[in-house]
Every structure is written in structure tokens, then in C-alpha cells.
Design an enzyme around this catalytic site. Sequence first.
Site, mmCIF file in Angstrom:
data_model
loop_
_atom_site.group_PDB
_atom_site.id
_atom_site.type_symbol
_atom_site.label_atom_id
_atom_site.label_comp_id
_atom_site.label_asym_id
_atom_site.label_seq_id
_atom_site.Cartn_x
_atom_site.Cartn_y
_atom_site.Cartn_z
ATOM 1 C CG HIS A 176 -1.904 -1.124 1.436
ATOM 2 N ND1 HIS A 176 -2.709 -1.507 0.432
ATOM 3 C CD2 HIS A 176 -1.826 -2.149 2.240
ATOM 4 C CE1 HIS A 176 -3.655 -2.623 0.830
ATOM 5 N NE2 HIS A 176 -2.834 -3.078 1.993
HETATM 6 O O1 RIB Z 1 -5.364 0.363 3.989
HETATM 7 C C1 RIB Z 1 -3.774 0.504 4.073
HETATM 8 C C2 RIB Z 1 -3.317 1.561 4.855
HETATM 9 O O2 RIB Z 1 -3.699 1.558 6.187
HETATM 10 C C3 RIB Z 1 -1.734 1.495 4.780
HETATM 11 O O3 RIB Z 1 -1.281 2.906 5.102
HETATM 12 C C4 RIB Z 1 -1.654 0.762 6.270
HETATM 13 O O4 RIB Z 1 -0.246 1.172 6.743
HETATM 14 C C5 RIB Z 1 -2.667 1.367 7.018
HETATM 15 O O5 RIB Z 1 -2.157 2.656 7.444
#
Ligand code: RIB
Length: 303
Positions: free
Chosen positions: A238
Site C-alpha cells: 500500500h
Molecule cells: O489501508 C492500508 C493503509 O492503512 C496503509 O497505509 C497501512 O499502513 C494502514 O495505515
Amino acid sequence: MKLIIDTDPGIDDAMAIAYAAAAPEIDLIGLTTVFGNTHVHQSSRNARFLVHKLGLDVPVAEGARCARGAGSHDPSAHVHGSEGFGDFTDVPQIGSNHSLTAAEFLVAMAREHKGELVVCAVGPLTNIADAMQLDPAFTRNIKRLVIMGGAVFCPGNITEHAEANIYHDAIAADEVFAAPPETVLVGLDVTLQTLYEAADFEALAGHSTDIGGFLRDISRFYLKFYKEIGGLEGCGLHDSTAVIACTHAPMFGMVETGLQVVVDGAEIGATRPDPSRPGIRVCRDVDGAGVVSLFTERVASLP
Ligand code: RIB
Ligand code: CA
């Protein structure tokens, strides 16, 4: 590119910060921390540990400990572990936080590097909204805001409607989208096309024994969550995908639309197209394999 990462490390945050350290195009000038995967004091401790481990000389400025209108925050320890680094719970305190708050630091750096600073927000958007409130010129002073967050054309991950970063402070996110700087949204629409599997971590650790080995070790907890809850054989890159979008925009297909965030009720945190709002660029497609190999190629070059 001058970059500040606003972060809640967090396992995939750690991967993104390692990538930024390895990327030749990036001049990382600071980390600002926020609650989210962890309590904000843990985010700051973890960020300072990563800065030390990566041999970086960058400040860590601590930010919000909870969402707009909330009195506290309860991290999802089952996702990133009780201390934010999976099974690695004995994280040492190294150094100290910058004297400025995250919002003050963001505003100051945006002024100092007017027109040059890219801010990559990979946690809840509370610090970004705070910086916009603190200095109305912030949105003009920064070059671009790149956000890991949202699920515009796909289901959410913390609920079926909402992605975690937006969900954790829906009010702040809606403030940002109401009057955004030049903004790119890197949501689940693309970050779930960049899955990183156990075999990828093992290969990475074979090249980068220290940093890659650390990321492999802390990822085990995260991979287990993705397998048990999502039935997936890998975890989403992500936050690294958002950092890569800062320098490799052609790897992404984007659509322009305004966005609004549902701020209450069962669908809180949902990100909905809203043509009445200023347009931002929403990533809809990505060269997922290209992002994975770029991440591996860069991080494998670390010690
Ligand atoms: O949904 C994914 C996000 O939420 C990423 O930034 C992960 O680190 C959490 O913060
Ligand atoms: Ca994050």
C-alpha cells in the site's frame, strides 16, 4: 524530489520508508508521524528506529494522537502487531522527536521549499488537515500531495465501504478533499494489485540481509493477517505504491474527479466521487508487476 512522508509505521509504512531511502530520485527531508496502525508515540519511536537503521539523517516530527472529535485511538494490533512491527515488539527508543509538531513541520518545510515539496500521506489525514488549518498557504506552497487511502471503485478493507486511513479520520479526510492541493489518490483500487508474497520477502532478504531481512521478519505477522482474513497469499504494498506514485506517475492510470467522504453512519470513511468538488487525480489502474519489481530492485540495493 523533496519528500516528506506522513506515516503510522506500521509494517507497510516501514517498507515504504526503506524504498524512499533507496530511491535515487527522492530527497527525503523528514518524516511526520500520526496515529493509525499504532499509537502516535509508537509511530514516532518506530519512525526514529527506521531512520537510524536506514542510516538517514532526517527529523521525525510527531503529530496527531487521535482523529478529529475523538478523545483517543485504539490501533488494530491484530494487523501490524502490538508495537507496529509485527512480532518485533522490543523496539528501542533512538533519538528524539523534532521540536515542531507534524503540522508545524509540514507548514515550515512547505514554506522553505516553496513549490518543490511533495508530501506523501500514508496514514490518517489528520496532520494534513491540521497543516491546512494552520497555514492557508500550505496547499499552494506544496508541489503535490500523494495520499495512500480510499477505495473509490472497489470495496474497503476496514469495512466493506472504507479504507483504513480514511476511516480512521473521515472528518479530516473530508476537510482535505473539500479544498485539496494538487492531489493524487493511491487507493485500494490499485494497491491491491501490488501484492508482495513470502517468497518475494525471502528473495529480498537474500540480497539485502540487514534491511530486507528486517522487512521479511516483520512481514510474517502481516502476511498471516492477509492469509487468515483476506485469503490472500501476499500483502498489499500500500504505502510503497504511494511513494512510487510520487516519482513514477506514468505507471498509473488516473481519472480526475472531486471526492467527498462519508463522515458518519454505517458507511463512514467511504470515498465517493463528487463532481461539485475540486478535482483530484484518482489512480484506477497500475502496472502492478512493475511496482513490485521496482520496489524489489531498489530495496535489494540496501545493506
Ligand atoms: O489501508 C492500508 C493503509 O492503512 C496503509 O497505509 C497501512 O499502513 C494502514 O495505515
Ligand atoms: Ca500506513
